[in-house]
Write a protein that holds these residues in place. Structure first.
Motif, PDB file in Angstrom:
ATOM      1  N   ILE A  19       0.850  -1.190   0.000  1.00 19.20           N
ATOM      2  CA  ILE A  19       0.000   0.000   0.000  1.00 19.20           C
ATOM      3  C   ILE A  19       0.886   1.241   0.000  1.00 19.20           C
ATOM      4  CG2 ILE A  19      -1.674   1.291   1.385  1.00 19.20           C
ATOM      5  CD1 ILE A  19      -2.709  -1.454   2.337  1.00 19.20           C
ATOM      6  N   ASP A  20       0.490   2.224  -0.805  1.00 23.03           N
ATOM      7  CA  ASP A  20       1.221   3.489  -0.888  1.00 23.03           C
ATOM      8  C   ASP A  20       0.896   4.324   0.340  1.00 23.03           C
ATOM      9  OD1 ASP A  20       2.731   5.604  -1.881  1.00 23.03           O
ATOM     10  OD2 ASP A  20       1.036   6.418  -3.003  1.00 23.03           O
ATOM     11  N   ILE A  21       1.901   4.522   1.207  1.00 21.44           N
ATOM     12  CA  ILE A  21       1.727   5.303   2.427  1.00 21.44           C
ATOM     13  C   ILE A  21       2.655   6.510   2.378  1.00 21.44           C
ATOM     14  CG2 ILE A  21       1.935   5.301   4.937  1.00 21.44           C
ATOM     15  CD1 ILE A  21       1.293   2.324   4.883  1.00 21.44           C
ATOM     16  N   PRO A  23       3.776  10.037   4.579  1.00 20.87           N
ATOM     17  CA  PRO A  23       5.176   9.801   4.259  1.00 20.87           C
ATOM     18  C   PRO A  23       5.548   8.333   4.518  1.00 20.87           C
ATOM     19  CG  PRO A  23       5.018  10.879   6.391  1.00 20.87           C
ATOM     20  CD  PRO A  23       3.628  10.793   5.833  1.00 20.87           C
ATOM     21  N   SER A  24       6.619   7.883   3.891  1.00 26.37           N
ATOM     22  CA  SER A  24       6.990   6.470   3.998  1.00 26.37           C
ATOM     23  C   SER A  24       7.495   6.109   5.396  1.00 26.37           C
ATOM     24  CB  SER A  24       8.031   6.117   2.943  1.00 26.37           C
ATOM     25  OG  SER A  24       9.166   6.943   3.087  1.00 26.37           O
ATOM     26  N   THR A  25       8.095   7.060   6.085  1.00 19.60           N
ATOM     27  CA  THR A  25       8.485   6.834   7.486  1.00 19.60           C
ATOM     28  C   THR A  25       7.764   7.869   8.346  1.00 19.60           C
ATOM     29  OG1 THR A  25      10.439   8.244   7.269  1.00 19.60           O
ATOM     30  CG2 THR A  25      10.761   5.900   6.912  1.00 19.60           C
ATOM     31  N   PHE A  26       7.205   7.424   9.447  1.00 20.48           N
ATOM     32  CA  PHE A  26       6.445   8.319  10.320  1.00 20.48           C
ATOM     33  C   PHE A  26       6.452   7.768  11.732  1.00 20.48           C
ATOM     34  CE2 PHE A  26       3.640   5.357   8.196  1.00 20.48           C
ATOM     35  CZ  PHE A  26       2.924   4.798   9.238  1.00 20.48           C
ATOM     36  N   GLU A  36      -3.167   5.103   0.490  1.00 22.51           N
ATOM     37  CA  GLU A  36      -4.023   5.053  -0.687  1.00 22.51           C
ATOM     38  C   GLU A  36      -4.060   3.626  -1.229  1.00 22.51           C
ATOM     39  OE1 GLU A  36      -3.885   8.905  -3.141  1.00 22.51           O
ATOM     40  OE2 GLU A  36      -1.835   8.599  -2.413  1.00 22.51           O
ATOM     41  N   LEU A  37      -5.264   3.115  -1.438  1.00 20.07           N
ATOM     42  CA  LEU A  37      -5.446   1.750  -1.911  1.00 20.07           C
ATOM     43  C   LEU A  37      -6.273   1.740  -3.181  1.00 20.07           C
ATOM     44  CD1 LEU A  37      -5.617   1.768   1.402  1.00 20.07           C
ATOM     45  CD2 LEU A  37      -6.169  -0.595   1.072  1.00 20.07           C
ATOM     46  N   ASN A  38      -5.931   0.861  -4.094  1.00 21.24           N
ATOM     47  CA  ASN A  38      -6.779   0.655  -5.270  1.00 21.24           C
ATOM     48  C   ASN A  38      -7.748  -0.490  -4.969  1.00 21.24           C
ATOM     49  OD1 ASN A  38      -5.416  -1.812  -5.712  1.00 21.24           O
ATOM     50  ND2 ASN A  38      -3.941  -0.850  -7.087  1.00 21.24           N
ATOM     51  N   HIS A  39      -8.551  -0.857  -5.931  1.00 20.61           N
ATOM     52  CA  HIS A  39      -9.564  -1.893  -5.734  1.00 20.61           C
ATOM     53  C   HIS A  39      -8.945  -3.223  -5.306  1.00 20.61           C
ATOM     54  CE1 HIS A  39     -13.192  -4.265  -6.363  1.00 20.61           C
ATOM     55  NE2 HIS A  39     -12.437  -5.113  -7.036  1.00 20.61           N
ATOM     56  N   SER A  64     -11.413   2.931  -5.311  1.00 20.79           N
ATOM     57  CA  SER A  64     -10.220   3.291  -4.542  1.00 20.79           C
ATOM     58  C   SER A  64     -10.632   3.700  -3.136  1.00 20.79           C
ATOM     59  CB  SER A  64      -9.450   4.423  -5.219  1.00 20.79           C
ATOM     60  OG  SER A  64     -10.225   5.592  -5.279  1.00 20.79           O
ATOM     61  N   MET A  65      -9.628   3.770  -2.281  1.00 19.92           N
ATOM     62  CA  MET A  65      -9.870   4.072  -0.877  1.00 19.92           C
ATOM     63  C   MET A  65      -8.698   4.903  -0.368  1.00 19.92           C
ATOM     64  SD  MET A  65     -10.457   1.025   1.792  1.00 19.92           S
ATOM     65  CE  MET A  65     -10.609   1.252   3.508  1.00 19.92           C
ATOM     66  N   CYS A  66      -8.986   5.920   0.426  1.00 17.09           N
ATOM     67  CA  CYS A  66      -7.948   6.768   0.976  1.00 17.09           C
ATOM     68  C   CYS A  66      -8.179   6.892   2.482  1.00 17.09           C
ATOM     69  CB  CYS A  66      -7.990   8.145   0.319  1.00 17.09           C
ATOM     70  SG  CYS A  66      -6.750   9.282   0.939  1.00 17.09           S
ATOM     71  N   ILE A  67      -7.158   6.547   3.256  1.00 14.86           N
ATOM     72  CA  ILE A  67      -7.232   6.649   4.704  1.00 14.86           C
ATOM     73  C   ILE A  67      -6.298   7.758   5.153  1.00 14.86           C
ATOM     74  CG2 ILE A  67      -6.835   5.495   6.913  1.00 14.86           C
ATOM     75  CD1 ILE A  67      -7.399   3.431   3.879  1.00 14.86           C
TER      76      ILE A  67
END
Length: 83
Positions: A19-21, A23-26, A36-39, A64-67
């Motif tokens: 999953i694309d997150i 920032p990548s480090t947090f 961000e997620l696709n189907h 799609s879904m965005c958290i």
């Protein structure tokens, strides 16, 4: 949701596509984290029956879904794009 749960749920090593997150480090001091997620990713994470459904009148499909996660408060907002 706390930071440990967010990491364990959305950084799931069993997913075929990470999953694309951003920032990548947090950490707990990060203001906002966005996942961000696709189907296909949402189906893999939540179960395929959860991302497609409807009635005999209409079929719905989660495109799609965005958290948006706020680590300091543990709050998250979810946006869905449905077709």
């Amino acid at each position: 949701m706390d930071l440990a749960y967010f990491n364990s749920f959305f950084r799931n090593p069993d997913l075929s596509t990470p999953i694309d997150i951003t920032p990548s480090t947090f950490d707990a001091s990060t203001t906002v984290v966005v996942a961000e997620l696709n189907h296909a990713q949402a189906g893999e994470l939540l179960g395929v029956k959860k991302v497609k459904g409807g009635s005999r009148m209409a079929t719905m499909y989660l495109a799609s879904m965005c958290i948006v996660f706020f680590p300091a408060t543990g709050n998250a907002r979810v946006w869905l794009s449905v077709l």
